[in-house]
Design an enzyme around this catalytic site. Structure first.
Site, PDB file in Angstrom:
ATOM      1  NE  ARG A  24      -3.343  -2.930   1.141  1.00 39.55           N
ATOM      2  CZ  ARG A  24      -3.497  -4.143   1.623  1.00 39.55           C
ATOM      3  NH1 ARG A  24      -2.485  -4.769   2.202  1.00 39.55           N
ATOM      4  NH2 ARG A  24      -4.657  -4.757   1.525  1.00 39.55           N
ATOM      5  CE1 TYR A  28      -3.246  -8.418  11.948  1.00 37.82           C
ATOM      6  CE2 TYR A  28      -4.858  -7.083  10.781  1.00 37.82           C
ATOM      7  CZ  TYR A  28      -4.143  -8.261  10.910  1.00 37.82           C
ATOM      8  OH  TYR A  28      -4.318  -9.260   9.988  1.00 37.82           O
ATOM      9  CD  GLU A  82      -9.198  -9.039   4.020  1.00 38.23           C
ATOM     10  OE1 GLU A  82      -9.676  -8.465   5.008  1.00 38.23           O
ATOM     11  OE2 GLU A  82      -8.342  -8.518   3.265  1.00 38.23           O
ATOM     12  CG  HIS A 109      -5.510  -9.177  -0.745  1.00 38.72           C
ATOM     13  ND1 HIS A 109      -6.073  -7.928  -0.700  1.00 38.72           N
ATOM     14  CD2 HIS A 109      -6.007  -9.850   0.325  1.00 38.72           C
ATOM     15  CE1 HIS A 109      -6.874  -7.833   0.353  1.00 38.72           C
ATOM     16  NE2 HIS A 109      -6.866  -8.990   0.987  1.00 38.72           N
ATOM     17  CG  ASP A 140      -2.357  -6.633  -0.639  1.00 36.09           C
ATOM     18  OD1 ASP A 140      -3.483  -6.534  -1.154  1.00 36.09           O
ATOM     19  OD2 ASP A 140      -2.169  -7.100   0.496  1.00 36.09           O
TER      20      ASP A 140
END
Length: 716
Positions: free
Chosen positions: A151, A392, A305, A241, A180
């Protein structure tokens, strides 16, 4: 004797009973009288330990302690092998005239060095180690952190600074999240477009953002980490992803369509087409190049995910399911994970995946990284999988407070069975090299102590943290001095003054805020009053440097700003700074639905009414709405605009619709507009936002109520 007198007086002046602020605190410490002077130190290693002695010798040289002359009194340090010590364990025996370091393996040298670095005390006359006997070893073998470099990208020199800090605290695993949706960050020579195209994205303002690591740079990072006792574990996401990879090679997806590298966060529907052999050829080629770069016994494939819709609609994937006798798409993912596991096993690697790989069944030899709580950890244990727990660190200190980190317990129901240890991942949607330290420090200190000792941090952990925090700040790391967000701004329209008040919440009192507006600029701290419409930019600064991108606040003046607003029902209190005026305060929302300007309603059709105070001529009405299918936000089906002169009798002006598909994709801001055929004189205007209904079948939230998000009812 006269030459020795100043040294003797200096030694006598030392506070020999002051305890160094060791983190993690060792298992056994006995403080003794005296000090070991770090001057003219000679290092003597047992046979076979000469190579692993290098880090200790380098440290002694760096602080000027290594002996350079033989005609002065030497202070010997002995590095001994002791096979009876626990794995990674060490023993320090420090006396005034000699010091001994005992280890059973190379890892023990790094851990001993971390303690010796913290024992090093500098006074006016020089540096020394306090005399002590320390016996120590870790509770958990996996003491890790994860950094998402997709990111936001982190240069190699920054990673080396970060690894230095990890080594100081005996963190021995660096989980490197390399790919990702938003960027593919590692060179694969057979597939150059992965870094020519997949490593770069075009941001909303037109900037080209990105970067990647060449294979030589990867080797450099792995080597640098190994020299500090840290193992680098790579992560290459599969089978989801992967939008950056699909942007580079569209044929790897089910629909084969050309997609850009996303500029927004969230979960994307497009994933690898695992039914076709071409995808497996690609993965084999990638592993053939990347696995040799990482000596680690482990290789992380992500696996989290993964939407199944593309597979469900893909004939190739459906044929694969039929051929393999797979009941559904969850079983298809499990089949893919097992196939990837066999590929890695053939290369001598153990597969790690996020806990979603438990769905549909997974081989017990895989390691599960648990991020969704104790229930998933129990499933992993029941299946016989070793696991890594997580906490996290990208969560703001306002929510993941220092106290909560101190309470972190990686065990499952009080048991360490099958628990390798833990990681503190930092996902980088909201973090980059300028502010990573705010997420990591000081929370890394109690976290490191918990994993090393296996127990809650000692009661004095915050006192012991103080010199460590001071040191990392002096080294340029931004730290969180309180449990607060790094930076937030609240903007409200004040009708009585006909202006906007900007107030800030700063995570540190020494953060200032630079602002620019129409024909003006400056710096402030707590509040700023704004009268002019236009775009105002706020940039938080620490030591005069930006710590994040500018927050842009578009302000528009229109007839509704001075109107009286009524909203039925009121928006959800989690969203919007000002539910009483937020739909007509002149403030436009950003691309983030959490920015305080967007108002949100879950399920009902909100009705916004504005009383303009008197009859006025209007030429246009508009409302901006947001769509972000990944988080269940859909555009309204339509916006019904009405006008009235008395607030009782209403005329429909227009039913504004749209043609935007309700399917996962980039975040969309759409303006619903209405214009009377001729200028119309009215006092009241009303807009009804008709909810789109349940989430579509193609979304992760299929069948659930959808959200409506709107930010401003503009009347001109």
């Amino acid at each position: 004797m006269p030459r020795l007198l100043p040294l003797i007086l200096w030694l006598l002046s030392l506070d020999l009973h002051a305890q160094p602020a060791l983190i993690p605190w060792p298992r056994s410490v006995e403080w003794l009288d005296g000090t070991f002077l770090l001057k003219n130190v000679s290092l003597h290693a047992d046979p076979g330990l000469e190579e692993v002695a290098t880090p200790l010798l380098d440290y002694l040289s760096a602080i000027g302690a290594k002996a350079t002359a033989t005609n002065e009194l030497l202070h010997p340090v002995y590095l001994r092998r002791d096979p009876l010590l626990p794995k990674e364990g060490y023993v320090l025996d420090i006396a005034p005239t000699r010091a001994e370091v005992r280890v059973s393996e190379a890892a023990g040298v790094f851990n001993a060095l971390a303690t010796l670095r913290q024992l090093t005390t500098t006074a006016e006359g020089g540096s020394y180690w306090p005399c002590a006997r320390i016996a120590d070893h870790p509770a958990y073998a996996w003491r890790g952190t994860m950094l998402d470099v997709s990111r936001h990208f982190y240069p190699v020199d920054f990673l080396e600074r970060y690894l230095d800090e990890l080594a100081r605290l005996k963190i021995n695993i660096f989980h490197w999240h390399l790919t990702d949706d938003q960027g593919w960050r590692i060179e694969v020579k057979k597939y150059p477009r992965l870094t020519e195209e997949g490593a770069w994205r075009t941001e909303a303002d037109g900037r080209r953002y990105g970067g990647f690591y060449t294979q030589e740079e990867v080797k450099r990072v792995v080597r640098y980490a190994a020299e500090r006792g840290i193992t680098v574990v790579p992560e290459v996401e599969f089978p989801g992803h992967c939008r950056a990879a699909l942007a580079s090679y569209p044929q790897l997806g089910c629909r084969k369509d050309t997609l850009p590298v996303p500029t927004t966060w969230g979960i994307f529907q497009d994933v690898y087409c695992i039914g076709q052999e071409a995808t497996w050829t690609f993965m084999q080629d990638v592993l053939d190049e990347l696995v040799p770069l990482f000596p680690s016994a482990y290789f992380h494939i992500g696996g989290d995910e993964v939407p199944k819709d593309r597979w469900h609609a893909c004939p190739v994937c459906q044929r694969r399911m039929h051929a393999e006798g797979l009941a559904d798409e969850h079983a298809l993912q499990a089949w893919a994970v097992k196939r990837a596991q066999h590929m890695l096993k053939a290369k001598g690697k153990t597969l790690i995946g996020w806990d979603e790989i438990l769905e549909g069944g997974v081989d017990s030899a895989a390691v599960i990284e648990v991020w969704r709580g104790d229930d998933q950890a129990r499933k992993a244990r029941a299946n016989g999988n070793r696991m890594i727990r997580t906490i996290y660190f990208d969560a703001s200190p306002a929510s993941l407070t220092l106290e909560r980190v101190e309470q972190f317990d990686p065990r499952v129901d009080g048991s360490d069975q099958l628990v390798l240890g833990a990681e503190c991942p930092v996902w980088s949607e909201g973090r980059d090299p300028r502010n990573l330290g705010y997420s990591v420090f000081p929370r890394l200190f109690p976290y490191a102590e918990r994993l090393w000792t296996g127990e809650a941090p000692r009661a004095d952990i915050r006192e012991r943290m103080r010199p460590h925090v001071a040191r990392v700040e002096s080294d340029g790391w931004l730290t969180a001095t309180q449990d607060a967000d790094l930076f937030a701004a609240n903007i409200r329209y004040e009708p009585a003054r006909n202006e906007w008040l900007v107030t800030t919440q700063r995570g540190r009192p020494d953060i200032t805020v630079a602002f620019t507006g129409p024909d003006t600029s400056g710096v402030f701290t707590d509040s700023l009053r704004v009268r002019e419409a236009g775009t105002w930019s706020l940039t938080p600064l620490w030591k005069g440097q930006p710590v994040q991108d500018a927050l842009n606040i578009p302000i528009v003046r229109h007839l509704g700003v001075e109107a009286t607003q009524t909203v039925i029902p009121l928006p959800d209190p989690k969203y919007g700074f000002d539910p009483a005026k937020g739909m007509s305060d002149g403030l436009l929302g950003s691309e983030s639905f959490r920015d305080g300007q967007w108002q949100g309603w879950w399920g009902p059709d909100p009705v916004i009414t504005l009383d303009l105070g008197k009859e006025q001529v209007i030429t246009e009405m508009s409302i901006r709405c947001l769509q972000d299918v990944a988080v269940w936000i859909l555009l309204p089906r339509e916006v019904i605009y009405e006008t009235s002169t008395d607030g009782k009798h209403w005329s429909t002006l227009e039913r504004a619709t749209h043609a935007v598909p309700m399917e996962p994709g980039p975040r969309i801001i759409h303006t619903f507009s209405a214009r009377p055929a001729t200028p119309t004189k009215v006092r009241y205007v009303r807009a009804t936002l008709v909810n789109a209904g349940p989430m579509p079948a193609s979304s992760l939230g299929a069948g659930n109520p959808s959200w409506v998000f709107a930010d401003e009812f503009v009347v001109r």
